[in-house]
Design a protein around this motif. Sequence first.
Motif, PDB file in Angstrom:
ATOM      1  N   GLY A  67       0.820  -1.212   0.000  1.00  0.00           N
ATOM      2  CA  GLY A  67       0.000   0.000   0.000  1.00  0.00           C
ATOM      3  C   GLY A  67       0.846   1.250   0.000  1.00  0.00           C
ATOM      4  N   LYS A  68       0.192   2.353   0.314  1.00  0.00           N
ATOM      5  CA  LYS A  68       0.846   3.663   0.265  1.00  0.00           C
ATOM      6  C   LYS A  68       1.184   4.165   1.661  1.00  0.00           C
ATOM      7  CE  LYS A  68      -1.290   4.942  -4.045  1.00  0.00           C
ATOM      8  NZ  LYS A  68      -2.129   5.872  -4.782  1.00  0.00           N
ATOM      9  N   ASP A  69       2.160   5.095   1.704  1.00  0.00           N
ATOM     10  CA  ASP A  69       2.496   5.744   2.968  1.00  0.00           C
ATOM     11  C   ASP A  69       1.590   6.963   3.155  1.00  0.00           C
ATOM     12  OD1 ASP A  69       3.561   7.836   1.435  1.00  0.00           O
ATOM     13  OD2 ASP A  69       5.646   7.289   1.855  1.00  0.00           O
ATOM     14  N   ALA A  70       1.819   7.717   4.215  1.00  0.00           N
ATOM     15  CA  ALA A  70       0.969   8.864   4.536  1.00  0.00           C
ATOM     16  C   ALA A  70       1.037   9.948   3.462  1.00  0.00           C
ATOM     17  CB  ALA A  70       1.359   9.435   5.901  1.00  0.00           C
ATOM     18  N   ASN A  71       2.103   9.953   2.632  1.00  0.00           N
ATOM     19  CA  ASN A  71       2.259  10.946   1.572  1.00  0.00           C
ATOM     20  C   ASN A  71       1.766  10.450   0.214  1.00  0.00           C
ATOM     21  OD1 ASN A  71       3.506  12.864   3.299  1.00  0.00           O
ATOM     22  ND2 ASN A  71       5.394  11.691   3.159  1.00  0.00           N
ATOM     23  N   GLY A  72       1.200   9.252   0.189  1.00  0.00           N
ATOM     24  CA  GLY A  72       0.686   8.710  -1.061  1.00  0.00           C
ATOM     25  C   GLY A  72       1.697   7.955  -1.903  1.00  0.00           C
ATOM     26  N   ASN A  73       2.889   7.707  -1.359  1.00  0.00           N
ATOM     27  CA  ASN A  73       3.918   6.952  -2.085  1.00  0.00           C
ATOM     28  C   ASN A  73       3.732   5.460  -1.876  1.00  0.00           C
ATOM     29  OD1 ASN A  73       5.378   9.376  -2.842  1.00  0.00           O
ATOM     30  ND2 ASN A  73       5.996   9.485  -0.697  1.00  0.00           N
ATOM     31  N   ASN A  74       3.877   4.693  -2.930  1.00  0.00           N
ATOM     32  CA  ASN A  74       3.758   3.245  -2.834  1.00  0.00           C
ATOM     33  C   ASN A  74       4.965   2.688  -2.075  1.00  0.00           C
ATOM     34  OD1 ASN A  74       3.003   0.580  -3.205  1.00  0.00           O
ATOM     35  ND2 ASN A  74       3.767   0.471  -5.286  1.00  0.00           N
TER      36      ASN A  74
END
Length: 135
Positions: free
Chosen positions: A12-19
Amino acid sequence: MTEAVKRVYAFGKDANGNNVTEGNTDMKWILGGKGANLAEMANIGLPVPPGFTITCQTCMEYANADNVWPEGALDTIAEYRADLEERMGKRLGDAEDPLLVSVRSGAPFSMPGMMDTVLNLGLNDESINGLIKQT
């Protein structure tokens, strides 16, 4: 020198939207079918809720050692749980806005009816009040 065994993989993604996905569909023997497919869906950009997968090997080591975790496994799982809480901006069992997760068994091949699922892990007498306030 022996290399440390990787026991947990994020997806999934991190809090910044990075995979931040660490696996892919070719890893069914490591992540199980569900874990590998969740990783692949995250990699191709589908909206998969963030999570992590404990490897099939780790689960087999646990089962074969009379339900004793391999050394360091619980520490690693705790690290990935903390990372998931950070990515989601919520904490398991939080009384105001709890993180609720699903725990699903998996294997490298399909085993209909043989695997367990636990839904809403993180819900308890305190966190239910936070959910009530939100609704």
